[in-house]
Motif scaffolding. Structure first.
Motif, PDB file in Angstrom:
ATOM      1  N   GLY A  35      34.154  40.326  47.917  1.00 31.62           N
ATOM      2  CA  GLY A  35      33.523  40.997  46.788  1.00 31.62           C
ATOM      3  C   GLY A  35      33.208  40.004  45.696  1.00 31.62           C
ATOM      4  O   GLY A  35      33.476  38.812  45.816  1.00 31.62           O
ATOM      5  N   ALA A  36      32.636  40.489  44.626  1.00 32.20           N
ATOM      6  CA  ALA A  36      32.232  39.615  43.527  1.00 32.20           C
ATOM      7  C   ALA A  36      33.453  39.146  42.746  1.00 32.20           C
ATOM      8  O   ALA A  36      34.475  39.808  42.700  1.00 32.20           O
ATOM      9  N   ILE A  58      39.688  40.353  39.034  1.00 35.92           N
ATOM     10  CA  ILE A  58      38.654  41.268  39.521  1.00 35.92           C
ATOM     11  C   ILE A  58      37.856  41.709  38.302  1.00 35.92           C
ATOM     12  O   ILE A  58      38.374  42.384  37.416  1.00 35.92           O
ATOM     13  N   ASP A  63      36.266  47.306  42.254  1.00 31.58           N
ATOM     14  CA  ASP A  63      35.694  46.215  43.032  1.00 31.58           C
ATOM     15  C   ASP A  63      36.779  45.603  43.894  1.00 31.58           C
ATOM     16  O   ASP A  63      37.962  45.867  43.719  1.00 31.58           O
ATOM     17  N   GLN A 163      42.255  45.335  45.393  1.00 29.99           N
ATOM     18  CA  GLN A 163      41.039  45.973  44.907  1.00 29.99           C
ATOM     19  C   GLN A 163      41.391  46.862  43.724  1.00 29.99           C
ATOM     20  O   GLN A 163      42.488  47.408  43.649  1.00 29.99           O
TER      21      GLN A 163
END
Length: 199
Positions: A35-36, A58, A63, A163
């Motif tokens: 993920g970003a 994060i 995300d 996450q």
């Protein structure tokens, strides 16, 4: 026994257990992006059991974070052993933002292929010193057939990522500390286990 009895043989039944330990001489490695976000800060902190952490931010909203992996554990499981279970203990924590919490995104083992994902739905602890969380168990093979060669390989690795969940905004930080892996196995009916930490 009668005083005139003649001993013709002795049968002995034993169930032996042996404990082995091996300490890695390797270092933590960063896994592929899920993920970003920016990369892990101080990833080598997972190699020492001194309360220090690798950290990953994060950025904003729900995300996924990048994985971090520990490998090169330095196991020396004997040839012919049957692997019966693997337990991973990992020190972790998170700093949550308003309305955002951190949960597992991925938790698995790899060596010539990957295991099942043993992520759970529990929130990451937010205690200052973190909490040691156990994955797997003495009879849990993580959905994969293991051999001593796969465990002993320098590429045998534990992967974990977090996450963020929720409806709020702001950043969450995931923290991962030392990793310890215990492998249970039998050799010719004799049970044993080996424990290693990534260093």
């Amino acid at each position: 026994l009668p005083s005139n009895a003649i001993i013709t043989g002795v049968a002995v039944s034993m169930q032996a257990a042996a404990t082995y330990s091996a300490t890695s001489s390797g270092a933590a490695t960063m896994g592929p992006s899920a993920g970003a976000g920016v990369g892990w800060v101080n990833p080598s902190n997972v190699t020492v059991n001194n309360g220090s952490f690798a950290s990953y931010v994060i950025i904003s909203g729900p995300d996924f974070g990048n994985e971090i992996a520990g490998s090169n554990f330095g196991f020396a499981i004997p040839v012919g052993a049957t692997i019966t279970g693997i337990t991973v203990n990992v020190l972790k924590k998170s700093s949550n933002s308003i309305h955002l919490i951190v949960k597992d995104a991925s938790v698995y083992l790899s060596s010539s292929g990957v295991s099942s994902d043993l992520s759970n739905t529990n929130n990451w602890p937010t205690t200052i010193g973190g909490t040691v969380i156990a994955y797997g168990g003495s009879t849990n093979l993580w959905g994969k057939a293991w051999t001593p060669a796969l465990i002993n390989s320098p590429s045998f690795a534990f992967h974990i990522a977090g996450q963020s969940e929720g409806t709020g905004t702001g950043n969450c930080t995931t923290y991962v500390g030392y990793m310890s892996v215990t492998v249970n196995y039998t050799v010719g009916g004799v049970s044993g286990n080996a424990t290693a930490t990534v260093q």
